[in-house]
Design a protein around this motif. Structure first.
Motif, PDB file in Angstrom:
ATOM      1  N   GLN A   5      24.491  42.091  50.744  1.00 15.23           N
ATOM      2  CA  GLN A   5      23.606  41.193  50.018  1.00 15.23           C
ATOM      3  C   GLN A   5      24.181  40.990  48.624  1.00 15.23           C
ATOM      4  O   GLN A   5      24.442  41.940  47.895  1.00 15.23           O
ATOM      5  CB  GLN A   5      22.202  41.774  49.934  1.00 15.23           C
ATOM      6  N   LEU A   6      24.400  39.735  48.255  1.00 13.86           N
ATOM      7  CA  LEU A   6      25.017  39.436  46.971  1.00 13.86           C
ATOM      8  C   LEU A   6      24.037  39.704  45.833  1.00 13.86           C
ATOM      9  O   LEU A   6      22.811  39.678  46.025  1.00 13.86           O
ATOM     10  CB  LEU A   6      25.471  37.983  46.934  1.00 13.86           C
ATOM     11  N   PRO A   7      24.556  39.952  44.631  1.00 16.58           N
ATOM     12  CA  PRO A   7      23.668  40.166  43.489  1.00 16.58           C
ATOM     13  C   PRO A   7      22.717  38.988  43.307  1.00 16.58           C
ATOM     14  O   PRO A   7      23.037  37.838  43.621  1.00 16.58           O
ATOM     15  CB  PRO A   7      24.635  40.288  42.302  1.00 16.58           C
ATOM     16  N   ARG A   8      21.528  39.286  42.811  1.00 15.62           N
ATOM     17  CA  ARG A   8      20.484  38.268  42.693  1.00 15.62           C
ATOM     18  C   ARG A   8      20.943  37.094  41.834  1.00 15.62           C
ATOM     19  O   ARG A   8      20.572  35.949  42.071  1.00 15.62           O
ATOM     20  CB  ARG A   8      19.228  38.917  42.089  1.00 15.62           C
ATOM     21  N   GLN A   9      21.774  37.357  40.830  1.00 13.64           N
ATOM     22  CA  GLN A   9      22.194  36.314  39.915  1.00 13.64           C
ATOM     23  C   GLN A   9      23.471  35.610  40.372  1.00 13.64           C
ATOM     24  O   GLN A   9      24.034  34.798  39.650  1.00 13.64           O
ATOM     25  CB  GLN A   9      22.426  36.896  38.511  1.00 13.64           C
ATOM     26  N   ALA A  10      23.918  35.875  41.597  1.00 13.88           N
ATOM     27  CA  ALA A  10      25.185  35.313  42.071  1.00 13.88           C
ATOM     28  C   ALA A  10      25.114  33.794  42.135  1.00 13.88           C
ATOM     29  O   ALA A  10      24.090  33.197  42.473  1.00 13.88           O
ATOM     30  CB  ALA A  10      25.523  35.880  43.446  1.00 13.88           C
ATOM     31  N   SER A  11      26.241  33.154  41.843  1.00 15.87           N
ATOM     32  CA  SER A  11      26.350  31.698  41.914  1.00 15.87           C
ATOM     33  C   SER A  11      26.244  31.236  43.359  1.00 15.87           C
ATOM     34  O   SER A  11      26.500  31.990  44.300  1.00 15.87           O
ATOM     35  CB  SER A  11      27.701  31.266  41.323  1.00 15.87           C
ATOM     36  N   ASP A  12      25.890  29.956  43.546  1.00 16.37           N
ATOM     37  CA  ASP A  12      25.877  29.420  44.912  1.00 16.37           C
ATOM     38  C   ASP A  12      27.270  29.022  45.366  1.00 16.37           C
ATOM     39  O   ASP A  12      27.464  28.705  46.536  1.00 16.37           O
ATOM     40  CB  ASP A  12      24.916  28.236  45.024  1.00 16.37           C
ATOM     41  N   ASP A  13      28.244  29.046  44.461  1.00 16.62           N
ATOM     42  CA  ASP A  13      29.637  28.768  44.812  1.00 16.62           C
ATOM     43  C   ASP A  13      30.294  30.102  45.173  1.00 16.62           C
ATOM     44  O   ASP A  13      30.545  30.944  44.311  1.00 16.62           O
ATOM     45  CB  ASP A  13      30.357  28.115  43.637  1.00 16.62           C
ATOM     46  N   LEU A  14      30.573  30.303  46.468  1.00 17.41           N
ATOM     47  CA  LEU A  14      31.069  31.600  46.919  1.00 17.41           C
ATOM     48  C   LEU A  14      32.426  31.934  46.303  1.00 17.41           C
ATOM     49  O   LEU A  14      32.727  33.112  46.059  1.00 17.41           O
ATOM     50  CB  LEU A  14      31.177  31.605  48.445  1.00 17.41           C
ATOM     51  N   VAL A  15      33.255  30.949  46.036  1.00 16.94           N
ATOM     52  CA  VAL A  15      34.561  31.218  45.411  1.00 16.94           C
ATOM     53  C   VAL A  15      34.360  31.787  44.013  1.00 16.94           C
ATOM     54  O   VAL A  15      35.074  32.713  43.600  1.00 16.94           O
ATOM     55  CB  VAL A  15      35.408  29.936  45.380  1.00 16.94           C
ATOM     56  N   GLU A  16      33.378  31.276  43.297  1.00 14.69           N
ATOM     57  CA  GLU A  16      33.083  31.817  41.972  1.00 14.69           C
ATOM     58  C   GLU A  16      32.599  33.263  42.076  1.00 14.69           C
ATOM     59  O   GLU A  16      32.980  34.131  41.270  1.00 14.69           O
ATOM     60  CB  GLU A  16      32.032  30.941  41.295  1.00 14.69           C
ATOM     61  N   VAL A  17      31.782  33.564  43.072  1.00 10.11           N
ATOM     62  CA  VAL A  17      31.325  34.938  43.290  1.00 10.11           C
ATOM     63  C   VAL A  17      32.513  35.837  43.604  1.00 10.11           C
ATOM     64  O   VAL A  17      32.600  36.982  43.122  1.00 10.11           O
ATOM     65  CB  VAL A  17      30.292  34.982  44.428  1.00 10.11           C
ATOM     66  N   TRP A  18      33.429  35.350  44.422  1.00  9.29           N
ATOM     67  CA  TRP A  18      34.624  36.107  44.805  1.00  9.29           C
ATOM     68  C   TRP A  18      35.452  36.454  43.577  1.00  9.29           C
ATOM     69  O   TRP A  18      35.858  37.609  43.379  1.00  9.29           O
ATOM     70  CB  TRP A  18      35.414  35.256  45.802  1.00  9.29           C
ATOM     71  N   ARG A  19      35.701  35.482  42.741  1.00 15.86           N
ATOM     72  CA  ARG A  19      36.523  35.735  41.547  1.00 15.86           C
ATOM     73  C   ARG A  19      35.811  36.673  40.587  1.00 15.86           C
ATOM     74  O   ARG A  19      36.452  37.509  39.934  1.00 15.86           O
ATOM     75  CB  ARG A  19      36.849  34.403  40.876  1.00 15.86           C
ATOM     76  N   SER A  20      34.488  36.569  40.521  1.00 15.32           N
ATOM     77  CA  SER A  20      33.734  37.480  39.661  1.00 15.32           C
ATOM     78  C   SER A  20      33.851  38.910  40.175  1.00 15.32           C
ATOM     79  O   SER A  20      33.969  39.857  39.386  1.00 15.32           O
ATOM     80  CB  SER A  20      32.269  37.031  39.619  1.00 15.32           C
ATOM     81  N   ALA A  21      33.805  39.087  41.509  1.00 16.20           N
ATOM     82  CA  ALA A  21      33.943  40.435  42.080  1.00 16.20           C
ATOM     83  C   ALA A  21      35.327  41.002  41.789  1.00 16.20           C
ATOM     84  O   ALA A  21      35.468  42.205  41.540  1.00 16.20           O
ATOM     85  CB  ALA A  21      33.702  40.381  43.584  1.00 16.20           C
ATOM     86  N   ARG A  22      36.326  40.164  41.814  1.00 20.86           N
ATOM     87  CA  ARG A  22      37.671  40.637  41.493  1.00 20.86           C
ATOM     88  C   ARG A  22      37.759  41.144  40.055  1.00 20.86           C
ATOM     89  O   ARG A  22      38.425  42.134  39.771  1.00 20.86           O
ATOM     90  CB  ARG A  22      38.691  39.509  41.681  1.00 20.86           C
ATOM     91  N   ARG A  23      37.070  40.436  39.151  1.00 17.16           N
ATOM     92  CA  ARG A  23      37.142  40.816  37.732  1.00 17.16           C
ATOM     93  C   ARG A  23      36.212  41.966  37.401  1.00 17.16           C
ATOM     94  O   ARG A  23      36.484  42.751  36.507  1.00 17.16           O
ATOM     95  CB  ARG A  23      36.741  39.619  36.857  1.00 17.16           C
ATOM     96  N   GLY A  24      35.072  42.044  38.114  1.00 20.46           N
ATOM     97  CA  GLY A  24      33.971  42.896  37.694  1.00 20.46           C
ATOM     98  C   GLY A  24      34.256  44.375  37.780  1.00 20.46           C
ATOM     99  O   GLY A  24      35.062  44.850  38.582  1.00 20.46           O
ATOM    100  N   GLY A  25      33.533  45.108  36.939  1.00 16.66           N
ATOM    101  CA  GLY A  25      33.620  46.556  36.969  1.00 16.66           C
ATOM    102  C   GLY A  25      32.278  47.188  37.272  1.00 16.66           C
ATOM    103  O   GLY A  25      32.062  48.358  36.957  1.00 16.66           O
ATOM    104  N   ASP A  26      31.355  46.416  37.838  1.00 19.88           N
ATOM    105  CA  ASP A  26      30.030  46.950  38.117  1.00 19.88           C
ATOM    106  C   ASP A  26      29.984  47.623  39.484  1.00 19.88           C
ATOM    107  O   ASP A  26      30.979  47.690  40.204  1.00 19.88           O
ATOM    108  CB  ASP A  26      28.983  45.831  38.037  1.00 19.88           C
ATOM    109  N   GLY A  27      28.794  48.113  39.845  1.00 19.68           N
ATOM    110  CA  GLY A  27      28.639  48.822  41.112  1.00 19.68           C
ATOM    111  C   GLY A  27      28.899  47.935  42.310  1.00 19.68           C
ATOM    112  O   GLY A  27      29.467  48.386  43.310  1.00 19.68           O
ATOM    113  N   PHE A  28      28.492  46.669  42.209  1.00 25.19           N
ATOM    114  CA  PHE A  28      28.728  45.762  43.334  1.00 25.19           C
ATOM    115  C   PHE A  28      30.214  45.581  43.563  1.00 25.19           C
ATOM    116  O   PHE A  28      30.697  45.621  44.707  1.00 25.19           O
ATOM    117  CB  PHE A  28      28.069  44.403  43.070  1.00 25.19           C
ATOM    118  N   ALA A  29      30.981  45.396  42.491  1.00 23.10           N
ATOM    119  CA  ALA A  29      32.425  45.204  42.638  1.00 23.10           C
ATOM    120  C   ALA A  29      33.085  46.444  43.221  1.00 23.10           C
ATOM    121  O   ALA A  29      34.019  46.343  44.036  1.00 23.10           O
ATOM    122  CB  ALA A  29      33.042  44.852  41.287  1.00 23.10           C
ATOM    123  N   ALA A  30      32.594  47.627  42.846  1.00 25.36           N
ATOM    124  CA  ALA A  30      33.181  48.862  43.383  1.00 25.36           C
ATOM    125  C   ALA A  30      32.916  48.973  44.877  1.00 25.36           C
ATOM    126  O   ALA A  30      33.810  49.318  45.662  1.00 25.36           O
ATOM    127  CB  ALA A  30      32.605  50.068  42.632  1.00 25.36           C
TER     128      ALA A  30
END
Length: 857
Positions: A473-498
């Motif tokens: 389940q994607l974070p509640r604030q995730a964008s509706d553009d899945l590519v943007e979510v993907w790139r954010s996960a690559r950059r992120g250091g939060d629990g979801f990215a881990a």
């Protein structure tokens, strides 16, 4: 914790009985109230008796908590921890299913303990069904233990007994008393609608939490339906001077660990239903219950799934209240009234009744029972849901086409074939529904939904990052553009990215093709299967890869822009959120969509912009001649459509007009749908006369009273017109009255049997109305003087409507003689003064009929 250090918990009193019945019967049901120690003490006791124990929990949080308390190993998807005691391992029910598919005998396991079976999770129900099959066919020595926090053990006892009733061991709880405080909102709040919860209710829940902190000691556990509501209430509680922890299925491991450890100060734990059972949150003395939960719902007709907010059942409410009395006397604040409580359902609906069954159907197909018949399930899968799941598996290539001459069955009801239950019978069943393919088995072992597994296997490790995004389940604030979510996960250091990176590594290993598949363009495809390749994409390589993954996983959600929204290949309209960048795309691959309650339009949650090449890769394009009656989008009037149409599912790509094709079926469809013909008064009169002849005389007069009757006979009375017509306009100018006369039997004359007009004594020829059950003659009274008997048509007496000189009805009779004798005098007395210029003789039978007035004197 070692076996010699079993804590002094109530469950210890029944351990000798439990060990004895498991040794003698190989199956048992254990019921024990929350807090009695069944989850952590029983496995260690079984291990102390020399048994190797596998404990299955419905949730990852419960797995980690139970393993930590016992000091044993655990395995959840993508994570394995080796504990001090090798004889006990805790796993999720999903991991247990994977093991059963790899090793049906469960080598090295003596006892399987299915904990919290009362929660009725689909994976748990499926795993138990498979375990019972294993025990009955491969491992008669395998011991099975189902545990429940509720006292309703009879269904489980019958299921585990395999024809008998398994023993039930009941542990008496020493749960501390829990006081109930009813705390409904002071003003009415809107009931939940879809996933929407009235903000006023959330504000009230936060108020009740503050009240509980002021009135009671200890930590507060507050139940809310989802992560979004948890975050909003957490924001409202900021600044209260307490630690606020947010616990849900996607919570980071550090938060889960913090919840399961005693806090330094007072805490408020905001949790979804994951905290209902299976674990004890230390320090909790108060529960605040919003009374809401989330359940899955599946729109099988549109292929859309969603979560909806529902009222909890009474059983769930009791489970939640019990959290407050685990360690000491406690209090539950219920945010509803006692009257509302009485209206709650006794139990929540089992997941098998409401969920998408594609994963279940694939597991069953790999087990050899694609339609689930013969599986020991408390509730059978709904036939419509299972049928939709099997269709999806065929589309994904997980099942072979059904054997020729063997119709698929979905959900039982038909007689069982000879040999059912044996290996030969099971093979026959699988062939009838379509046996699982090699690719289907790989999909089942991937540990993600079959749709995502299809994309992972077809595209190989390159797809792992996108599939990992979609498997959680994607974070509640995730964008509706899945590519943007993907790139954010690559950059992120939060629990979801881990968690995402950990899942990517697991999926990349799962996507590595075995020796019997070929690889092309970075994608793994079963030998001999179709080879999907990456298209150019809608932009950069990220878009191309993400779009291909989504399109292959959800081919029916490939969508092309139409008007202000998008038409999906399934035929459902979908719309992105207002202001979304995706709204300007020509093509979309929709990954996540739902349909709000009461809406015919799907709502796009996450999607990727793609091009037509990727769309064609995912969805077979068909070209066919289309001859039919078609109503244009937004129109009301249809017309004949004869085209060569190229379609991608329900999406029309192109069309070319067709000439010299038979359009009669289309014309008949138009007649059925819209009537089309122009019905003049003359045409209606002919139809009514024909209908009267059939009522009065029967054959050979045809039935024509209803439109359906006329359509059935269209080949007779409309044949010349249908042969010449090519479009709607040609039918609209048909002389319907002349056409209907073709239905008059060759041996009859319509004017002789049902004349259009009847001559009356005055010499007038008056039209007969045949529209009712009895033919009607409406005529002025003075024109019938001397007519003693009511005339008949085809043996049926006319119903005479006698009219005043002004043409208004003054009497209705089917017996003129009786009227002249009994009714005429009163009519004469009433009307002679009103119409003095018209004759009103004392004896109408001897007077001369006339349609004129008296001569002036």
């Amino acid at each position: 914790m070692t076996r010699s250090q079993l804590p002094e918990l109530p469950i210890r009193a029944v351990l000798p009985e439990l060990l004895d019945v498991l040794a003698r019967h190989r199956a048992a049901v254990l019921t024990a109230p929350p807090g009695t120690g069944k989850t952590t003490v029983v496995p260690l006791a079984l291990a102390g008796a020399g048994l190797r124990v596998l404990v299955a929990e419905p949730r990852r949080l419960a797995v980690r908590a139970a393993a930590a308390r016992m000091g044993v190993s655990y395995t959840i998807r993508g994570e394995r921890h080796v504990g001090a005691d090798p004889r006990v391992e805790v796993v999720t029910t999903g991991v247990l299913l994977q093991r059963l598919q790899r090793d049906q005998e469960l080598s090295g396991v003596d006892v399987v303990m299915l904990d919290e079976c009362h929660e009725r999770h689909l994976d748990a129900d499926t795993a138990l069904a498979f375990l019972l099959d294993v025990r009955d066919t491969l491992r008669p020595d395998l011991r099975l233990l189902a545990t429940s926090a509720t006292a309703d053990a009879a269904p489980w006892a019958r299921l585990l007994g395999g024809g008998r009733t398994a023993p039930v061991v009941r542990a008496a709880g020493t749960a501390h008393p829990v006081e109930t405080v009813w705390a409904p909102p002071h003003r009415p709040v809107a009931p939940p609608h879809g996933t929407r919860v009235d903000p006023a209710l959330l504000s009230h829940v936060a108020h009740v939490v503050r009240r509980a902190l002021a009135e009671r000691d200890g930590d507060v556990l507050c139940f809310l339906p989802g992560a979004g509501e948890i975050a909003r209430v957490a924001g409202m509680l900021a600044g209260e001077g307490v630690e606020v922890l947010q616990v849900h299925g996607q919570a980071p491991a550090r938060v889960q660990d913090a919840v399961l450890s005693p806090g330094a100060g007072r805490r408020v734990v905001l949790a979804t239903s994951v905290a209902e059972s299976s674990l004890t949150v230390p320090g909790v003395r108060v529960v605040v219950d919003s009374g809401l939960a989330r359940e899955p719902r599946t729109d099988h007709a549109r292929g859309l799934g969603s979560l909806v907010t529902v009222r909890v059942s009474r059983a769930s409410a009791d489970q939640r209240a019990g959290r407050a009395g685990r360690e000491a006397p406690g209090t539950v604040y219920r945010c509803w009234s006692p009257a509302e409580h009485e209206r709650l359902a006794d139990h929540a609906r089992p997941e098998i009744a409401v969920a998408d069954l594609t994963g279940f159907a694939l597991q069953a197909a790999c087990w050899g029972v694609p339609d689930a018949r013969g599986l020991a399930l408390l509730d059978p899968p709904p036939p419509a849901a299972l049928s939709a799941a099997l269709r999806t598996l065929h589309v994904l290539g997980a099942l072979e086409p059904a054997a020729a001459g063997s119709p698929a069955r979905t959900g039982g009801g038909a007689p069982a074939p000879d040999g059912e239950g044996t290996a030969a019978g099971r093979e026959t069943e699988a062939l009838a529904l379509g046996r699982v393919t090699g690719r289907g088995r790989r999909m089942a072992l991937a540990g993600v939904h079959p749709r995502l597994a299809r994309a992972l296997i077809d595209l190989g490790p390159a797809a792992a990052e996108v599939v990992a995004l979609l498997s959680e389940q994607l974070p509640r604030q995730a964008s509706d553009d899945l590519v943007e979510v993907w790139r954010s996960a690559r950059r992120g250091g939060d629990g979801f990215a881990a968690r995402w990176r950990q899942e990517v590594r697991r999926l990349a290993r799962a996507a590595t093709p075995p020796a019997d598949v070929t690889t092309r363009a970075g994608g793994a495809v079963p030998a001999g299967g179709a080879v999907p390749g990456l298209g150019r994409g809608a932009g950069q390589p990220d878009e191309a890869l993400a779009g291909t993954v989504v399109a292959l996983a959800f081919p029916e959600r490939v969508a092309r822009r139409r008007g202000g929204g998008f038409l999906m290949a399934s035929g459902t309209e979908a719309r992105p959120a207002g202001g979304s960048r995706l709204a300007s795309a020509t093509w979309l691959a929709v990954a996540v969509a739902d349909r709000p309650t009461g809406s015919a339009t799907a709502r796009v949650r996450q999607a990727v912009e793609i091009d037509e090449e990727i769309a064609r890769l995912a969805v077979p394009v068909t070209t066919e001649e289309e001859v039919g009656w078609r109503v244009p989008p937004g129109g009301r009037r249809g017309d004949v459509s004869a085209r060569l149409v190229e379609r991608l599912g329900a999406i029309e790509l192109s069309s070319t007009p067709l000439d010299d094709v038979d359009v009669r079926p289309a014309l008949l469809a138009g007649l059925r749908a819209e009537g089309v013909l122009t019905w003049t008064k003359e045409a209606l009169a002919v139809r009514d006369r024909l209908a009267f002849c059939h009522r009065a005389l029967g054959d050979p007069w045809p039935p024509v009273a209803g439109w359906h009757d006329l359509l059935e006979l269209a080949g007779h009375w409309l044949e010349p017109e249908l042969s010449r017509a090519r479009r709607r306009a040609d039918l609209e100018v048909v002389d319907v009255a002349a056409a209907l006369r073709r239905l008059v039997p060759w041996s009859e004359r319509l004017d002789a049997v049902a004349p259009e007009r009847v001559e009356v004594p005055s010499g007038s020829r008056v039209r007969v109305d045949y529209s009712g059950e009895q033919p009607v003659l409406a005529v002025k009274l003075q024109e019938l003087f001397g007519w003693q008997e009511t005339p008949r048509i085809a043996g049926v007496p006319l119903l005479v409507h006698l009219l005043s000189p002004a043409g208004r009805p003054v009497a209705v009779t089917g017996d003129l003689a009786s009227f002249w004798r009994d009714g005429y005098r009163s009519v004469r007395a009433e009307l002679r003064g009103r119409y003095p210029r018209h004759p009103w003789p004392e004896d109408p039978l001897t007077a001369a009929p006339t349609r004129h007035t008296n001569r002036r004197t």
